[in-house]
Design an enzyme around this catalytic site. Structure first.
Site, mmCIF file in Angstrom:
data_model
loop_
_atom_site.group_PDB
_atom_site.id
_atom_site.type_symbol
_atom_site.label_atom_id
_atom_site.label_comp_id
_atom_site.label_asym_id
_atom_site.label_seq_id
_atom_site.Cartn_x
_atom_site.Cartn_y
_atom_site.Cartn_z
ATOM 1 N N TYR A 40 0.823 -1.209 0.000
ATOM 2 C CA TYR A 40 0.000 0.000 0.000
ATOM 3 C C TYR A 40 0.856 1.257 0.000
ATOM 4 O O TYR A 40 1.966 1.286 0.503
ATOM 5 C CB TYR A 40 -1.004 0.008 1.144
ATOM 6 C CG TYR A 40 -0.450 -0.099 2.540
ATOM 7 C CD1 TYR A 40 -0.331 1.019 3.346
ATOM 8 C CD2 TYR A 40 -0.082 -1.331 3.073
ATOM 9 C CE1 TYR A 40 0.153 0.921 4.639
ATOM 10 C CE2 TYR A 40 0.393 -1.447 4.361
ATOM 11 C CZ TYR A 40 0.511 -0.309 5.141
ATOM 12 O OH TYR A 40 0.994 -0.416 6.427
ATOM 13 N N ASP A 59 -2.703 -3.915 18.342
ATOM 14 C CA ASP A 59 -4.109 -4.018 17.960
ATOM 15 C C ASP A 59 -4.972 -4.539 19.112
ATOM 16 O O ASP A 59 -6.160 -4.235 19.183
ATOM 17 C CB ASP A 59 -4.278 -4.892 16.714
ATOM 18 C CG ASP A 59 -3.773 -4.202 15.451
ATOM 19 O OD1 ASP A 59 -3.464 -2.996 15.506
ATOM 20 O OD2 ASP A 59 -3.686 -4.873 14.409
#
Length: 191
Positions: free
Chosen positions: A133, A172
């Site tokens: 990305y 996370d």
């Protein structure tokens, strides 16, 4: 390169790459600033990232960088398959907290454009999934936020995980909830 689907009032774009096949395999142009401009994406991408997830059912995200370090992204799968989640985290948006999900793979050659203000996460559906990305701003630890994947106010559709173990990073696992993000936004407005 063409837009095949639009979300959130044409802000988030699912893009199909042109694939040219012959007896050797195929060729696809994965980034062309001129063609992106024609699609309405006129941002300056400053960094390319790559991410390998070894395990099936690895969840990365939901990640967001706040202003002044907010980021737009263009993401695609090099190897494997993911369920990609984009969450509207723009404070004054009528769709704040809503999400879309699309499946991306090395076979469908689709990529997704995610503008600033949207959170992003993905669930790997195959082992050794490789993601690439581009981003429009550099990483800033102080402005980086992680929203919990299991936040009931977002209610991500993770039915595929029934009786499966989810792999998460330590970061996370320590994410915040939408209600916490709203408080952060309100505190910034007061200053």
């Amino acid at each position: 390169m063409k837009i095949i689907k639009k979300f959130f009032n044409d802000k988030v774009l699912l893009i199909k790459l042109n694939k040219f096949v012959d007896n050797r395999g195929y060729f696809a142009e994965i980034y062309n600033k001129k063609n992106l401009n024609l699609l309405g994406i006129k941002e300056n991408f400053v960094q390319d990232n790559i991410s390998l997830s070894k395990n099936k059912f690895t969840f990365r995200g939901i990640h967001l960088q706040l202003n002044p370090y907010s980021q737009s992204k263009i993401l695609r799968v090099i190897q494997g398959k993911i369920m990609d989640y984009v969450v509207d985290l723009r404070y004054n948006s009528k769709t704040f907290g809503n999400y879309i999900n699309v499946q991306l793979s090395d076979k469908n050659l689709n990529c997704i454009y995610i503008p600033k203000g949207f959170g992003h996460g993905f669930l790997t559906l195959e082992k050794n999934t490789l993601i690439s990305y581009k981003v429009t701003n550099f990483y800033s630890k102080i402005s980086s936020k992680t929203i919990m994947y299991n936040d009931k106010d977002i209610n991500l559709n993770l039915n595929i995980l029934k009786n499966k173990n989810l792999t998460l990073s330590q970061n996370d696992k320590k994410g915040i909830f939408l209600k916490d993000l709203r408080k952060i936004y309100k505190n910034r407005i007061k200053k």
